[in-house]
Design a protein around this motif. Structure first.
Motif, short mmCIF file in Angstrom:
data_model
loop_
_atom_site.label_atom_id
_atom_site.label_comp_id
_atom_site.label_asym_id
_atom_site.label_seq_id
_atom_site.Cartn_x
_atom_site.Cartn_y
_atom_site.Cartn_z
N PRO A 267 80.21 -18.80 -67.76
CA PRO A 267 80.53 -18.75 -69.19
C PRO A 267 82.03 -18.87 -69.46
O PRO A 267 82.43 -19.54 -70.43
CB PRO A 267 79.99 -17.38 -69.62
CG PRO A 267 78.91 -17.07 -68.63
CD PRO A 267 79.39 -17.65 -67.34
N ARG A 268 82.85 -18.25 -68.61
CA ARG A 268 84.30 -18.32 -68.84
C ARG A 268 84.83 -19.74 -68.66
O ARG A 268 85.71 -20.18 -69.40
CB ARG A 268 85.03 -17.35 -67.91
CG ARG A 268 84.90 -15.90 -68.32
CD ARG A 268 85.59 -14.97 -67.36
NE ARG A 268 85.02 -15.06 -66.00
CZ ARG A 268 85.34 -14.26 -65.00
NH1 ARG A 268 86.24 -13.31 -65.18
NH2 ARG A 268 84.76 -14.40 -63.82
N TYR A 269 84.29 -20.44 -67.68
CA TYR A 269 84.72 -21.83 -67.51
C TYR A 269 84.35 -22.66 -68.73
O TYR A 269 85.16 -23.46 -69.24
CB TYR A 269 84.08 -22.45 -66.26
CG TYR A 269 84.33 -23.93 -66.18
CD1 TYR A 269 85.54 -24.43 -65.67
CD2 TYR A 269 83.40 -24.84 -66.67
CE1 TYR A 269 85.79 -25.80 -65.64
CE2 TYR A 269 83.64 -26.21 -66.65
CZ TYR A 269 84.85 -26.68 -66.14
OH TYR A 269 85.10 -28.03 -66.13
N LEU A 270 83.14 -22.48 -69.25
CA LEU A 270 82.69 -23.26 -70.40
C LEU A 270 83.46 -22.90 -71.66
O LEU A 270 83.71 -23.76 -72.51
CB LEU A 270 81.18 -23.04 -70.61
CG LEU A 270 80.29 -23.55 -69.46
CD1 LEU A 270 78.84 -23.17 -69.71
CD2 LEU A 270 80.43 -25.06 -69.27
N GLU A 271 83.86 -21.64 -71.78
CA GLU A 271 84.70 -21.26 -72.93
C GLU A 271 86.05 -21.99 -72.87
O GLU A 271 86.61 -22.39 -73.89
CB GLU A 271 84.94 -19.74 -72.92
CG GLU A 271 83.73 -18.93 -73.34
CD GLU A 271 83.97 -17.43 -73.15
OE1 GLU A 271 85.13 -17.04 -72.91
OE2 GLU A 271 82.99 -16.66 -73.23
N ARG A 272 86.55 -22.15 -71.66
CA ARG A 272 87.86 -22.77 -71.47
C ARG A 272 87.81 -24.29 -71.59
O ARG A 272 88.69 -24.90 -72.20
CB ARG A 272 88.42 -22.37 -70.11
CG ARG A 272 89.88 -22.75 -69.90
CD ARG A 272 90.42 -22.19 -68.60
NE ARG A 272 89.96 -22.93 -67.43
CZ ARG A 272 89.19 -22.44 -66.48
NH1 ARG A 272 88.77 -21.18 -66.57
NH2 ARG A 272 88.81 -23.17 -65.46
N LYS A 273 86.75 -24.90 -71.01
CA LYS A 273 86.72 -26.36 -70.93
C LYS A 273 85.67 -27.01 -71.84
O LYS A 273 85.63 -28.23 -71.95
CB LYS A 273 86.46 -26.79 -69.48
CG LYS A 273 87.52 -26.35 -68.48
CD LYS A 273 88.87 -27.01 -68.73
CE LYS A 273 88.89 -28.45 -68.36
NZ LYS A 273 89.12 -28.70 -66.93
N GLY A 274 84.80 -26.20 -72.45
CA GLY A 274 83.75 -26.75 -73.29
C GLY A 274 82.50 -27.07 -72.49
O GLY A 274 82.54 -27.20 -71.27
N THR A 275 81.37 -27.17 -73.19
CA THR A 275 80.08 -27.44 -72.55
C THR A 275 79.74 -28.92 -72.67
O THR A 275 79.62 -29.44 -73.79
CB THR A 275 78.96 -26.60 -73.20
OG1 THR A 275 79.29 -25.22 -73.08
CG2 THR A 275 77.62 -26.87 -72.52
N ASP B 243 84.45 -19.31 -61.71
CA ASP B 243 85.05 -20.21 -62.70
C ASP B 243 85.58 -21.49 -62.09
O ASP B 243 86.55 -22.08 -62.58
CB ASP B 243 86.17 -19.50 -63.50
CG ASP B 243 85.72 -18.15 -64.04
OD1 ASP B 243 84.53 -18.01 -64.37
OD2 ASP B 243 86.56 -17.23 -64.10
#
Length: 314
Positions: free
Chosen positions: A171-179, A237
């Protein structure tokens, strides 16, 4: 035939079939020097040179090849006697040797083995993880679990379940880079890829576009040859990666990974159990195969866990 000579034949046959004293020692749970000495005594008894030895390999001499074929016929007969004796016992007991790929052994089998031991306390389980056990008859394996099917007429097989893989990220990666919404967007993301240990080839990410199958090998910043390590890297992440559902499910349930890109869900080769024809009547094998039906239910809980967290799921 004396006991020492029979021991020598067993050591010789294992060394010949596996190609080294070390591998034979591992299969027989003895030291390599014990294998070497047994073979030397056998050579002295027959007055024959059985192996041509180099620092890296063993090669059978013509005399050794002839003895190997004769020895295997004897040992298969002995094995048949042993299996008949085992089959005559009503209750499973003794040692049951199982082999499985490391991810399946680690994530599915090992956590279930205590339940089998509670049910059958007289059975000692010997679980060997990895793909190096190719000839299970020669290596004394009772049950082999594999992704896919081994074409060996001496083996009986049973389908255990599908081997589904999917794409995941933290989830933290997707918050940072988008889904990402489509695999074509992977070039904008950090990716973690899997490499096959057997071939050294990177995993090709495939998906269907209409009626056509598309394929992409993402530009991965991290490539790893173990599925569990891919999942651990994604949970830290590291980016988007593909791993089996049974590896990812515990991370998904803890909220450390979420499924992404449903297009990349694949049902690869099935998970299959195989066992030698000679073990058909073994109470140990029968009990373990019945147990595997519980360990691999349909639908599998790991597939259900991933599906419940898929984007758009209720």
């Amino acid at each position: 035939m004396g006991l020492e000579r029979l021991t020598g034949l067993i050591a010789f046959a294992r060394a010949a079939s596996l190609g080294s004293y070390t591998a034979a020692a591992r299969a027989l749970s003895v030291s390599p020097s014990a294998i070497s000495k047994s073979v030397q005594r056998l050579e002295q008894h027959f007055g024959l040179k059985l192996f041509t030895r180099t620092t890296r390999s063993l090669t059978l001499t013509p005399e050794g090849r002839d003895l190997f074929e004769r020895a295997m016929r004897i040992l298969h007969e002995v094995e048949g006697i042993d299996q008949a004796a085992v089959a005559s016992r009503a209750e499973p007991s003794g040692t049951l040797k199982i082999t499985a790929p490391l991810p399946i052994g680690l994530n599915i089998l090992a956590p279930a083995l205590p339940r089998f031991r509670e049910r059958y306390p007289n059975v000692t389980l010997d679980l060997r993880l990895g793909d190096q056990y190719s000839d299970i008859i020669e290596q004394g394996i009772d049950v082999l679990i594999r992704v896919g099917q081994l074409s060996d007429s001496r083996l009986i097989s049973r389908h255990l379940g599908p081997h589904r893989t999917g794409a995941f990220a933290s989830p933290r990666y997707l918050e940072r880079k988008g889904t990402p919404r489509h695999p074509s967007e992977l070039s904008e993301h950090d990716c973690v890829n899997f490499r096959y240990q057997s071939s050294g080839q990177a995993l090709r990410w495939t998906y269907n576009e209409g009626e056509r199958s598309q394929e992409v090998i993402p530009e991965a910043g991290i490539t790893i040859d173990l599925s569990d390590a891919v999942a651990a890297t994604m949970a830290a992440d590291g980016g988007i990666g593909i791993t089996p559902n049974y590896v990812a499910a515990p991370y998904v349930l803890r909220g450390e990974l979420v499924p992404v890109l449903p297009q990349l869900i694949m049902e690869r080769f099935p998970i299959t159990a195989l066992w030698p024809e000679s073990r058909r009547g073994s109470p140990n094998v029968k009990a373990f195969l019945a147990f595997l039906a519980e360990v691999f239910p349909s639908p599998a809980p790991w597939d259900q866990a991933v599906a419940a967290h898929m984007p758009g799921a209720d």
